[in-house]
Design an enzyme around this catalytic site. Structure first.
Site, PDB file in Angstrom:
ATOM      1  N   ALA A 129       0.848  -1.191   0.000  1.00 47.58           N
ATOM      2  CA  ALA A 129       0.000   0.000   0.000  1.00 47.58           C
ATOM      3  C   ALA A 129       0.884   1.242   0.000  1.00 47.58           C
ATOM      4  CB  ALA A 129      -0.927   0.005   1.214  1.00 47.58           C
ATOM      5  N   ASP A 130       0.300   2.334  -0.447  1.00 49.00           N
ATOM      6  CA  ASP A 130       0.982   3.624  -0.384  1.00 49.00           C
ATOM      7  C   ASP A 130      -0.070   4.696  -0.117  1.00 49.00           C
ATOM      8  OD1 ASP A 130       3.685   4.981  -0.824  1.00 49.00           O
ATOM      9  OD2 ASP A 130       2.357   6.201  -2.056  1.00 49.00           O
TER      10      ASP A 130
END
Length: 206
Positions: free
Chosen positions: A85-86
């Site tokens: 994820a970012d």
């Protein structure tokens, strides 16, 4: 029949994402990317020229997941779904990264003061030949902050490891008048959307 996975790899250094996965009962092992190699970081987080925030968070997330998957193969680790994820804080289309010093943190807080900004979190799961992904967007409204409050906040350790210079789960909660979206997404991992992706990958949480 191929057995369903019971555990995933998490390709993230974020302690908040670990907390959130534990909250929903997901078992995971860390598969971390290195920041320091002879060639530099295994995945850079540099924004490309004219890159939109939505494209940036998706690209970085997929690069993290793909490199982690290659690492799994190279090390001959058990094959499991990989989650990456970012999260980006975006104001007027501009991505606000992690402040490097007090001056940058102060500038960010002044920019966010009295404004509504966006928090984008892209989540991707790689499992076999599947790529499951989604971008979750939340709007966050900050109250007007005095210089005294900004200076006191930036004198703490809180702003310096977080995109946009704040964490909704920390002292900065005092600044937030309203959110529209996902509280956990603002923390770094939208749990509703992540749960749906994990189910699609064959991981039954409940």
């Amino acid at each position: 029949m191929k057995p369903l996975p019971h555990k995933i790899y998490l390709a993230s250094k974020s302690p908040r994402r670990r907390e959130l996965l534990r909250q929903i009962g997901v078992e995971f092992e860390l598969l971390l990317l290195r920041d320091h190699t002879p060639r530099g970081p295994e995945v850079t987080e540099i924004v490309l020229p004219n890159e939109r925030a939505e494209d940036y968070v998706a690209r970085v997330t997929l690069e993290k997941a793909a490199f982690a998957q290659k690492t799994m193969w190279w090390r001959k680790l058990p094959l499991r779904p990989i989650l990456a994820a970012d999260t980006s804080v975006v104001l007027d289309g501009r991505i606000l990264g992690k402040p490097a010093n007090v001056s940058e943190a102060t500038e960010m807080m002044r920019a966010l003061s009295g404004r509504t900004h966006q928090v984008l979190t892209h989540v991707a799961i790689l499992h076999g030949e599947q790529t499951l992904q989604i971008t979750q967007r939340s709007d966050v409204a900050f109250a007007k902050l005095s210089d005294e409050v900004i200076q006191a906040y930036c004198a703490t350790a809180e702003p310096y490891d977080k995109a946009g210079g704040y964490g909704i789960q920390g002292q900065a909660a005092l600044f937030i008048q309203d959110i529209a979206g996902s509280y956990s997404g603002i923390m770094g991992l939208p749990l509703f959307e992540t749960g749906k992706l994990l189910e699609q990958a064959g991981l039954h949480i409940l």
